[in-house]
Design a protein around this motif. Sequence first.
Motif: not given
Length: 165
Positions: A154-155, A102-104, A68-72, A86-87
């Motif tokens: 990424x995390x 991974x969120x690009x 949620x945090x990476x996509x936000x 991209x997820x």
Amino acid sequence: MTSNIYSPRRTTQPTHHFPHLGTASFDMRFTSTPRGARLARRLSAVRLDAWGLPYGTETHEAVVLITAELTANAVRHGRVQGRDFHLLLRVVERPGPTARIEVTDTRGERVPPRPGKLPAAGLADDGRGLLLVEALSTRWGWYPRTQAPGKTVWAEYDMTVGGAD
């Protein structure tokens, strides 16, 4: 939201081949909007549950919150008009089971600080997303995209450390 049609090796369907968690992968593009970020979070939660990491467990909640945090952040700080983010969510062995998120996005000039270099958020209403990612994940970072403008944040969450529940 569209599936990644350009990569024949990636699929939106999971593939399993270890006893409890298997090799699992979820890969999808989402509109770079708050609605797209919410949908990415919800689909990740559903996918984790389908992979045997049920709702309400420590691992499920941590991985969904990191996602949620990476996509936000991709929507808020990495948005380029008309471009998706991209997820990629997968479970890998390192040596134990690890969730990798991974969120690009397509905005390469706005990059996060390096891990361990995050400023304290203080009492601000926002700015805590990467602090949460850093606190919950085993490790995280980012790298620039090589084929196009943008970056991937990424995390990883070691399920043996956080507890596979």
